[in-house]
Design an enzyme around this catalytic site. Structure first.
Site, PDB file in Angstrom:
ATOM      1  N   HIS A  89       1.632 -52.406 -81.521  1.00 45.17           N
ATOM      2  CA  HIS A  89       0.302 -51.965 -81.090  1.00 45.17           C
ATOM      3  C   HIS A  89       0.387 -51.306 -79.709  1.00 45.17           C
ATOM      4  CE1 HIS A  89      -4.210 -52.571 -80.752  1.00 45.17           C
ATOM      5  NE2 HIS A  89      -3.881 -52.358 -79.485  1.00 45.17           N
ATOM      6  N   GLU A  90       1.008 -52.012 -78.763  1.00 43.56           N
ATOM      7  CA  GLU A  90       1.102 -51.475 -77.406  1.00 43.56           C
ATOM      8  C   GLU A  90       2.081 -50.304 -77.326  1.00 43.56           C
ATOM      9  OE1 GLU A  90      -1.031 -52.315 -75.287  1.00 43.56           O
ATOM     10  OE2 GLU A  90      -1.829 -54.034 -76.389  1.00 43.56           O
ATOM     11  N   HIS A 140       0.201 -47.167 -78.291  1.00 45.75           N
ATOM     12  CA  HIS A 140      -0.599 -46.637 -77.173  1.00 45.75           C
ATOM     13  C   HIS A 140       0.290 -45.848 -76.217  1.00 45.75           C
ATOM     14  CE1 HIS A 140      -4.330 -48.543 -78.155  1.00 45.75           C
ATOM     15  NE2 HIS A 140      -3.940 -49.773 -77.905  1.00 45.75           N
TER      16      HIS A 140
END
Length: 216
Positions: A25-26, A29
């Site tokens: 997820h990170e 980003h």
């Protein structure tokens, strides 16, 4: 939110799932921000699959205490973006969409194993089921339009410029509201019904797509 103490036998599945889910997820980003010209996350070592770089110590501990936690947010500098609105929305969407893709992959893998007639080990079954449900949960949860979640960042990039200062002005109250509906009994009337509705619906939608792919 989910609670590890309600399902102690799921502890190993949840740990593995969250390590993968939070990390990717990170990373998503950071990767999308970098592709749009922002090297901030890369310069801070966040453009990596190393979970240690992405886990927040307090957020990780709280997952095991109260069933609610978070990863370390990826730093984003909008001034590097040529089109801040578009880039901002895509950077914010990248994380939740990654969780959605992970859930789809896990559900596809499980159905493929069943169709192939392979006797799936109990551990793998439990892990895949946990990856499906928790990644969908993270997808839905992160799109809630309250700070500090991705859904709020998306909304703040989509609203007209004249409204953005007002949103910023009330961010601290939005954050407080988020905590109230996430970790108090109010979650039973707000977030929990949302999850109970959307998670099965998304799983069913995945099932239709996967069934079409496999000709079922």
């Amino acid at each position: 939110m989910f609670s590890l103490f309600n399902n102690p036998e799921q502890l190993v599945y949840i740990i593995i799932t969250l390590l993968i889910a939070f990390t990717l997820h990170e990373f998503a980003h950071a990767y999308v921000a970098y592709k749009f010209g922002d090297p901030t996350a890369k310069n801070q070592g966040r453009l990596t699959f190393n979970p240690i770089k992405h886990l927040d110590p307090i957020g990780t501990i709280l997952i095991f205490i109260i069933g609610f936690g978070w990863a370390k947010p990826v730093p984003v500098n909008r001034f590097y973006f040529k089109n801040p609105r578009l880039a901002g929305v895509l950077v914010s969407l990248a994380g939740p969409l990654t969780n959605l893709v992970l859930a789809f992959i896990a559900q596809t893998a499980y159905i493929a194993l069943v169709i192939a007639g392979i006797q799936v080990p109990l551990f793998l079954t439990g892990l895949l089921m946990t990856m499906i449900s928790l990644n969908i949960l993270l997808f839905v949860f992160n799109l809630i339009p309250l700070p500090p979640l991705d859904g709020y960042r998306i909304i703040s990039d989509l609203v007209p410029n004249r409204i953005r200062p007002k949103l910023t002005q009330y961010e601290q109250y939005g954050g407080l509201l988020f905590l109230v509906i996430a970790i108090t009994p109010l979650s039973n009337y707000t977030i929990t019904p949302l999850f109970n509705t959307t998670i099965p619906a998304i799983q069913q939608f995945f099932g239709v797509i996967i069934g079409t792919l496999f000709g079922l």
